[in-house]
Design a protein around this motif. Structure first.
Motif, PDB file in Angstrom:
ATOM      1  N   MET A 228       0.924  -1.188  -0.050  1.00  0.00           N
ATOM      2  CA  MET A 228       0.274  -0.022   0.048  1.00  0.00           C
ATOM      3  C   MET A 228       0.995   1.457   0.061  1.00  0.00           C
ATOM      4  N   GLY A 229       2.227   0.997  -0.595  1.00  0.00           N
ATOM      5  CA  GLY A 229       3.208   2.243  -0.220  1.00  0.00           C
ATOM      6  C   GLY A 229       4.820   1.678   0.224  1.00  0.00           C
ATOM      7  N   ALA A 230       5.966   2.849   0.373  1.00  0.00           N
ATOM      8  CA  ALA A 230       6.717   2.430   0.069  1.00  0.00           C
ATOM      9  C   ALA A 230       7.519   3.289   0.294  1.00  0.00           C
ATOM     10  N   TYR A 231       8.700   3.472   1.137  1.00  0.00           N
ATOM     11  CA  TYR A 231       9.575   4.855   0.394  1.00  0.00           C
ATOM     12  C   TYR A 231      11.182   3.976   0.650  1.00  0.00           C
ATOM     13  N   SER A 232      12.391   5.039   0.293  1.00  0.00           N
ATOM     14  CA  SER A 232      13.713   5.185  -0.321  1.00  0.00           C
ATOM     15  C   SER A 232      13.869   5.657   0.056  1.00  0.00           C
ATOM     16  N   PRO A 233      15.310   5.472   0.405  1.00  0.00           N
ATOM     17  CA  PRO A 233      16.144   4.360   1.120  1.00  0.00           C
ATOM     18  C   PRO A 233      15.251   3.952   2.644  1.00  0.00           C
ATOM     19  N   ASN A 234      15.466   3.196   3.125  1.00  0.00           N
ATOM     20  CA  ASN A 234      14.708   2.180   4.266  1.00  0.00           C
ATOM     21  C   ASN A 234      16.338   3.003   5.722  1.00  0.00           C
ATOM     22  N   CYS A 383       3.893   9.860  -5.957  1.00  0.00           N
ATOM     23  CA  CYS A 383       5.189   9.608  -5.493  1.00  0.00           C
ATOM     24  C   CYS A 383       6.094  10.644  -4.941  1.00  0.00           C
ATOM     25  N   ALA A 384       6.211  11.070  -4.402  1.00  0.00           N
ATOM     26  CA  ALA A 384       7.650  12.644  -4.010  1.00  0.00           C
ATOM     27  C   ALA A 384       8.910  12.777  -3.992  1.00  0.00           C
ATOM     28  N   TRP A 385       9.810  13.441  -3.959  1.00  0.00           N
ATOM     29  CA  TRP A 385      10.764  13.338  -3.827  1.00  0.00           C
ATOM     30  C   TRP A 385      10.721  14.852  -1.955  1.00  0.00           C
ATOM     31  N   GLY A 386      12.225  14.502  -1.420  1.00  0.00           N
ATOM     32  CA  GLY A 386      11.677  15.145  -0.586  1.00  0.00           C
ATOM     33  C   GLY A 386      13.248  15.193   0.065  1.00  0.00           C
ATOM     34  N   GLU A 387      13.796  16.647   0.353  1.00  0.00           N
ATOM     35  CA  GLU A 387      15.311  16.534   0.909  1.00  0.00           C
ATOM     36  C   GLU A 387      14.528  15.452   2.110  1.00  0.00           C
ATOM     37  N   SER A 388      13.899  15.538   2.948  1.00  0.00           N
ATOM     38  CA  SER A 388      13.522  14.178   4.550  1.00  0.00           C
ATOM     39  C   SER A 388      12.608  13.276   3.509  1.00  0.00           C
ATOM     40  N   LEU A 389      12.485  12.135   4.945  1.00  0.00           N
ATOM     41  CA  LEU A 389      11.363  12.137   4.951  1.00  0.00           C
ATOM     42  C   LEU A 389      10.573  12.399   4.424  1.00  0.00           C
ATOM     43  N   GLY A 415       4.849   5.855   5.642  1.00  0.00           N
ATOM     44  CA  GLY A 415       6.987   6.376   6.707  1.00  0.00           C
ATOM     45  C   GLY A 415       6.819   6.645   7.584  1.00  0.00           C
ATOM     46  N   MET A 416       4.872   6.802   8.765  1.00  0.00           N
ATOM     47  CA  MET A 416       5.584   7.089   9.708  1.00  0.00           C
ATOM     48  C   MET A 416       5.994   5.702  10.111  1.00  0.00           C
ATOM     49  N   ARG A 417       6.774   4.927  10.510  1.00  0.00           N
ATOM     50  CA  ARG A 417       7.305   3.842  11.157  1.00  0.00           C
ATOM     51  C   ARG A 417       8.982   4.369  11.798  1.00  0.00           C
ATOM     52  N   ALA A 418       9.206   5.013  10.348  1.00  0.00           N
ATOM     53  CA  ALA A 418      10.021   5.888  10.725  1.00  0.00           C
ATOM     54  C   ALA A 418      10.696   6.848  11.228  1.00  0.00           C
ATOM     55  N   LEU A 419       9.825   7.719  10.597  1.00  0.00           N
ATOM     56  CA  LEU A 419       9.352   8.881  11.150  1.00  0.00           C
ATOM     57  C   LEU A 419       9.811   8.744  13.341  1.00  0.00           C
TER      58      LEU A 419
END
Ligand code: AMP
Ligand code: GLY
Length: 423
Positions: A228-234, A383-389, A415-419
């Motif tokens: 349902m969604g993903a981000y990189s890097p992990n 999908c978006a790029w950002g300087e930060s997650l 992305g909330m798990r990482a944040l």
């Protein structure tokens, strides 16, 4: 060069998008593609699993290189058929694709070559399976042996749930033959990571790391989905963890493939649980992940077609990654993953085309008389790029507010798990 991409999802739109940036591309084709790939490639009306028709097409059109998105054509032998006809294809053979095509094969392979994975047993008889879990302890994980588009895995917290999963797979045969054998395995806890490499025999090149969100609902609730969604890097994959993944998982797997006499050429995806005892394999996939491919390809710099060709031919390649983060939120139809609705008009896509640092990859979409409609479970990938997650996340969710279709559902916590963990 003429290049063919096989598949219809968000991953394939992202592959087409990335390859379209290559100077070497003269013409791109996508079978079957969607309303997104249509803008960059010619969509070909051939089913991705109709291997013979695809090979005939590739021969007729003089396709120079084919990249395969999904697992089903690979497991069915697409690469074997293409290679037998002298057509270049990036994707593993039928035999190598057993790593994804059969969980039993993959688990036994890992056991044999010392690749860390959850302890398990295999069952072909539901009565014996139920007897076994009685003393196994909860939670327990029950997996269909065969392909199930990410929907054949049941994490069960009670004996009753476990019995239901066994009945569903083995008695009611909800997934057909895919569920006639099951793997029952120990529950692992930790952070998940998707670790994907390009592999050609003994050579491998890691792609950017990512994290998927498998469950349908916020807070990792609800049924498993394709993602349902993903981000990189992990960020959970630090240097030490990555070293362990390479040494204990990727390199042991390569050694096993060598010993079994299996040549593997294509993407290889290790779905991992980062446990207290180190990384353990949940599954292998013989392709890029979907939606992981979307943020991951957004972070690869340079001419990716050239990279793939060089790697295919056995030349040394190195990849350069964009240091920014990329995050992808999947917009799905009402009813996904069980029974998704189709045919709803989508509003707002044009507005987002001019937006900077944002790209919308299509998945289940179709163009009819100039208008885009939903067609299938996972519809769009914002999908978006950002300087930060955090920045990538805010940008993606702001964009979603501009998109509308009836019954649209998505997770609010990509992305909330990482944040929350402080990254
Ligand atoms: P798989 O298709 O095998 O990767 O499983 C799909 C999802 O189910 C994984 O991404 C995990 O979220 C969950 N899962 C699978 N196996 C296990 C396990 N042994 N322990 C905990 N969760 C698991
Ligand atoms: N997103 C997980 C997969 O592609 O299998």
């Amino acid at each position: 060069m003429k290049v063919l991409v096989v598949g219809n999802g968000g991953r394939e739109h992202a592959i087409v998008w990335k390859l379209a940036q290559s100077k070497k591309v003269e013409k791109l084709y996508c079978a079957r593609g969607n309303a997104g790939t249509l803008k960059l490639a010619e969509n070909i009306d051939i089913d991705p699993t109709d291997i013979k028709a695809l090979a005939d097409f590739a021969q007729r059109e003089g396709i120079d290189f084919t990249v395969v998105g999904p697992e089903a054509p690979l497991v069915a032998g697409l690469a074997d058929e293409f290679e037998a006809r002298g057509l270049k294809v990036f994707g593993p053979s039928r035999r190598a694709s057993m790593l994804e095509g059969s969980k039993v094969f993959a688990k036994r392979f890992m056991q044999k070559y010392g690749v860390p994975t959850a302890n398990f047993e295999v069952f072909e008889d539901p009565v014996k399976a139920k007897r076994f879990i009685k003393d196994f302890g909860m939670p327990v994980v029950i997996k269909a042996d065969g392909l199930a588009s990410g929907k054949g895995v049941f994490v069960c917290h009670t004996l009753e749930e476990a019995h239901q999963a066994i009945d569903r797979l083995m008695v009611q045969k909800s997934l057909g033959e895919a569920g006639s054998r099951v793997v029952i395995e120990e529950f692992l806890s930790g952070e998940e990571a998707s670790y994907i490499v390009m592999l050609n025999g003994e050579e491998y090149v890691p792609l950017p790391t990512s994290q998927d969100h498998k469950r349908l609902l916020d807070g990792d609730k609800g049924p498993n989905t394709g993602g349902m969604g993903a981000y990189s890097p992990n960020p959970f994959v630090g240097e030490e963890v990555e070293k362990a993944i390479k040494e204990r998982i990727i390199e042991r797997l390569i050694k096993g493939l060598r010993e079994e006499g299996i040549h593997y050429r294509g993407f290889l995806y290790a779905g991992l649980m980062l446990t207290e005892e180190g990384p353990k394999v949940l599954e292998f996939n013989v392709r890029l992940g979907d939606p992981e491919a979307q943020p991951l390809l957004m972070r690869i710099r340079g001419d990716f077609l050239q990279t793939l060709l060089d790697f295919y031919e056995g030349r040394r390649v190195s990849l350069d990654f964009d240091p920014r983060c990329a995050l992808c939120v999947v917009l799905a139809s009402r009813g996904y993953p069980e029974k998704p609705e189709d045919g709803k008009p989508i509003e707002g896509l044009e507005v987002l085309e001019a937006e900077e640092n944002l790209v919308v990859f299509h998945a289940g979409t179709i163009l009819k008389e100039g208008k885009v409609y939903t067609k299938g479970g996972r519809v769009l990938n914002v999908c978006a790029w950002g300087e930060s997650l955090q920045e990538a996340r805010e940008r993606a969710y702001r964009a979603i507010e501009k998109i509308r279709f009836e019954g649209m559902q998505y997770r609010r916590d990509i992305g909330m798990r990482a944040l929350r963990a402080g990254f």
